[in-house]
Design a protein around this motif. Structure first.
Motif, mmCIF file in Angstrom:
data_model
loop_
_atom_site.group_PDB
_atom_site.id
_atom_site.type_symbol
_atom_site.label_atom_id
_atom_site.label_comp_id
_atom_site.label_asym_id
_atom_site.label_seq_id
_atom_site.Cartn_x
_atom_site.Cartn_y
_atom_site.Cartn_z
ATOM 1 N N TYR A 204 27.618 5.341 -6.026
ATOM 2 C CA TYR A 204 27.574 6.788 -6.209
ATOM 3 C C TYR A 204 26.491 7.413 -5.323
ATOM 4 O O TYR A 204 26.683 8.511 -4.776
ATOM 5 C CB TYR A 204 27.338 7.120 -7.678
ATOM 6 N N ALA A 207 27.834 7.664 -1.822
ATOM 7 C CA ALA A 207 28.838 8.722 -1.681
ATOM 8 C C ALA A 207 28.255 10.113 -1.904
ATOM 9 O O ALA A 207 28.986 11.110 -1.845
ATOM 10 C CB ALA A 207 29.988 8.472 -2.663
ATOM 11 N N ARG A 209 27.053 11.221 -4.731
ATOM 12 C CA ARG A 209 27.530 11.709 -6.030
ATOM 13 C C ARG A 209 26.646 11.266 -7.197
ATOM 14 O O ARG A 209 27.092 11.252 -8.329
ATOM 15 C CB ARG A 209 28.997 11.293 -6.238
#
Length: 327
Positions: A204, A207, A209
């Motif tokens: 995450y 990415a 995120r």
């Protein structure tokens, strides 16, 4: 010699059998015993909280030696509390997550353990699908804390298990577990927890995120983060609210209901700071009992939903949510 009455009875039976198409001469067919299925129903339970749909998701259960893990009480006190609940020291502990559909956002609070604690856990994703949703639909994942039984399901085969989701977690929690310095300072036995947390968050992070928040924060309309630091440095409760109805998702403010509800001063060896965790537990129990709102608990028997009532002796009684066949 048959009497006339017995003849009439037999002829009546024969006539009835003929009407029903029965062959009285045929012996009943032998049947093999039905095999035992030995599986549970899909583990989800749904309710409405105002306009918000809440779905409890079971990740499974795991047996832990709670009589050895609980702290802050005499062993005989813990044993007696477990005995009163018809439990022994080996307590089969549920691991629950909660899916919150606000109508505009689909939010998952805690992800279960995946395969990190053995074959009796790791069922949350399958139960999410059984409940009518797909992992790709989850918009945001909120983690109460980064112990692996709450965050292990973030990753599947090295990739984000929720490929379109943003992960939210308290900044103190992220800073602690992602710190190479803190991992180096930790005892050797504790470093595995750091490595696990780092590997779970990395996909995450890569990415873009992973988005930490700072303390008390409204994350989406109807869901607010509330700090409850102690069990871990950034342990967080999530309060869900709609149309005056409230539900607190507690994370690890409770591990063994049979022991800690009667005596909220009992702590557990998993605490990073038991001296801080204990008053957080006491405060949360008192507030839930005083205000009567719903509580969602990771380690109470599935679906882990209920309310607290003060017992008048400094402890509390757990009142499970009354079952309903409709959400």
């Amino acid at each position: 010699m048959k009497t006339s009455s017995s003849k009439r009875f037999l002829s009546t039976v024969a006539a009835a059998a003929a009407i029903l198409g029965l062959n009285l001469a045929a012996a009943p067919a032998a049947r093999a015993a039905a095999p035992q299925v030995k599986t549970q129903a899909p583990g989800y339970y749904r309710l409405m909280l105002g306009d918000i749909e809440v779905t409890a998701l079971s990740d499974g259960s795991v047996v832990l030696p709670m009589d050895k893990l609980l702290t802050g009480a005499k062993p005989e006190q813990i044993q007696q509390a477990l005995k009163n609940a018809y439990l022994d020291g080996q307590v089969e502990t549920s691991v629950n997550g909660y899916l919150i559909n606000t109508g505009s956002k689909l939010v998952l609070i805690d992800t279960g353990a995946a395969a990190l604690f053995g074959p009796t856990l790791g069922r949350l994703a399958a139960n999410l699908r059984a409940a009518g949703y797909q992992p790709e639909q989850v918009d945001e994942v909120y983690i109460t804390h980064l112990h692996s039984d709450h965050a292990g399901g973030l990753v599947a085969d090295g990739k984000p298990a929720f490929p379109n989701a943003v992960v939210r977690i308290d900044k103190r929690e992220a800073d602690h577990w992602l710190s190479a310095e803190k991992m180096a300072q930790a005892p050797e036995a504790a470093r595995g927890g750091f490595k696990a947390a780092q590997s779970l968050l990395k996909p995450y992070q890569d990415a873009g995120r992973l988005k930490p928040f700072d303390g008390a924060t409204e994350l989406v309309p109807g869901v607010r983060a509330l700090p409850s630091y102690g069990h871990t440095p950034g342990h967080t409760v999530y309060m869900v609210e709609s149309k005056g109805q409230k539900m607190a998702v507690w994370g690890d403010l409770m591990h063994v209901a049979a022991v800690q509800f009667p005596d909220p001063t009992v702590t557990i060896s998993f605490d990073t700071d038991s001296a801080s965790a204990m008053p957080q537990r006491q405060q949360a129990y008192a507030d839930a009992a005083k205000n009567g709102y719903l509580v969602a608990v990771a380690h109470i028997s599935f679906p882990g939903l209920g309310r607290l009532r003060a017992d008048g002796k400094g402890g509390y009684v757990w009142v499970p949510l009354n079952y309903s066949s409709k959400p």
